[in-house]
Design an enzyme around this catalytic site. Structure first.
Site, short mmCIF file in Angstrom:
data_model
loop_
_atom_site.label_atom_id
_atom_site.label_comp_id
_atom_site.label_asym_id
_atom_site.label_seq_id
_atom_site.Cartn_x
_atom_site.Cartn_y
_atom_site.Cartn_z
CG MET A 108 29.24 42.08 45.55
SD MET A 108 27.97 41.05 46.70
CE MET A 108 28.28 40.00 44.98
N GLY A 156 38.63 41.19 34.75
CA GLY A 156 37.45 41.30 34.99
C GLY A 156 37.48 42.61 35.60
CG HIS A 157 36.21 42.54 39.84
ND1 HIS A 157 35.90 41.27 39.34
CD2 HIS A 157 34.75 42.72 39.61
CE1 HIS A 157 35.38 40.89 40.19
NE2 HIS A 157 34.13 41.89 40.44
CG MET A 187 38.51 36.29 33.58
SD MET A 187 39.96 36.95 33.71
CE MET A 187 41.08 36.22 32.93
CB SER A 188 32.59 34.64 36.81
OG SER A 188 31.69 34.14 38.79
CB SER A 189 33.72 35.87 42.37
OG SER A 189 34.28 37.25 42.07
O1 PAF Z 1 28.94 42.86 40.66
C1 PAF Z 1 28.36 43.07 41.62
O2 PAF Z 1 29.98 42.52 41.74
C2 PAF Z 1 27.14 43.18 42.24
O3 PAF Z 1 26.09 42.69 41.85
C3 PAF Z 1 27.71 44.83 42.53
C4 PAF Z 1 27.53 45.63 40.86
C5 PAF Z 1 28.81 45.53 42.43
C6 PAF Z 1 26.43 44.99 43.45
O4 PAF Z 1 26.84 44.66 45.38
#
Ligand code: PAF
Length: 284
Positions: free
Chosen positions: A30, A36-37, A186-188
């Site tokens: 998102m 993390g991403h 880590m998290s938004s």
């Molecule tokens: O983990 C996330 O960022 C969301 O839940 C995902 C998997 C992209 C679905 O919108």
């Protein structure tokens, strides 16, 4: 890096890669990307020829009390980070394209059981929104492999169950949580923490580690361990939503035979709801 917003162009590109026999990995996000991403992307790059990332803030997974409009949008920085990592394609669909018949009439994907417990009990409809968007994105990107963070442990289990139940032709990988130096996952959502909350936030992980130490040392009085952990977290300023000790395979209460355990927690610091988890592999 190609940046594509429309589904037809994505499908066309996908078809060309398929003709070239490429193995395609997918990382749905998102946006508001953090390490993390980016680590999901690095893992994806190790295993596939092509990496596709999507950025789509999915309205369907936000509850009525959760502020979709306030969700951080950092497209410019996100694109630069993905470009630097060598992502092949960034897919940025619009909500109108994704939910073209409107949210009211949208067909849902619902993974029963797993979606209703733990986080699902606190956030009704959340995992239905997640399963639905992930299913739709899988149908659009048609990846061979897909990568999700273990920080959202229950989400990962819901997606794995959906892939099995709907006989989807792809392999799902969970990637370990990336943490700040002080242990905070880590998290938004960490962006929402005030300076004083940020100082307290690592206690969530520290207390989960304490729980896991107790279990590894042989304690099995789970209700008591959980009560102690809740009390300590509440003491330092959290408002605990839940602490659960579950089987990592089923997310049900663990039996004597379960050796893979996960301790899951959600707790508020001010208005920010943080989640985290720790896995333990017990020797039998
Ligand atoms: O983990 C996330 O960022 C969301 O839940 C995902 C998997 C992209 C679905 O919108």
């Amino acid at each position: 890096m190609h940046v594509i917003s429309d589904i037809l162009s994505l499908r066309e590109q996908r078809r060309r890669w398929q003709l070239d026999g490429k193995l395609i990995a997918f990382v749905p996000t998102m946006g508001n990307l953090h390490q993390g991403h980016l680590n999901l992307v690095r893992e994806a790059k190790k295993k596939a020829d092509i990496v596709v990332v999507s950025i789509f803030i999915n309205p369907l997974q936000f509850g009525p009390d959760e502020d979709l409009d306030a969700y951080p949008r950092t497209m410019h920085e996100d694109k630069a980070a993905l470009q630097e990592l060598g992502v092949d394609l960034l897919f940025t669909p619009s909500a109108d394209d994704i939910y073209s018949r409107g949210l009211e009439q949208q067909t849902f994907v619902e993974v029963p059981g797993l979606s209703y417990m733990i986080c699902g009990a606190s956030r009704p409809g959340h995992f239905r929104g997640v399963a639905t968007i992930v299913c739709k994105l899988f149908n659009m990107v048609q990846p061979n492999l897909a990568f999700f963070g273990e920080k959202d442990f229950q989400q990962l289990q819901v997606i794995k169950a959906m892939v099995t139940d709907l006989s989807m032709n792809l392999k799902v990988f969970g990637v370990p949580t990336v943490r700040e130096a002080d242990g905070l996952a880590m998290s938004s959502r960490n962006n929402y923490l005030t300076e004083s909350n940020r100082l307290v936030a690592p206690s969530l992980y520290k207390n989960l580690i304490k729980v896991s130490d107790h279990i590894e040392l042989g304690r099995r009085d789970f209700s008591r361990i959980i009560a102690e952990c809740k009390a300590e977290l509440n003491e330092v300023g959290f408002k605990v939503d839940y602490i659960e000790i579950r089987s990592a395979e089923t997310l049900l209460q663990p039996g004597h035979e379960d050796t893979h355990i996960v301790i899951l927690a959600a707790a508020f610091l001010g208005k920010t709801r943080l989640i985290d988890n720790v896995q333990i592999k017990l020797k039998n």
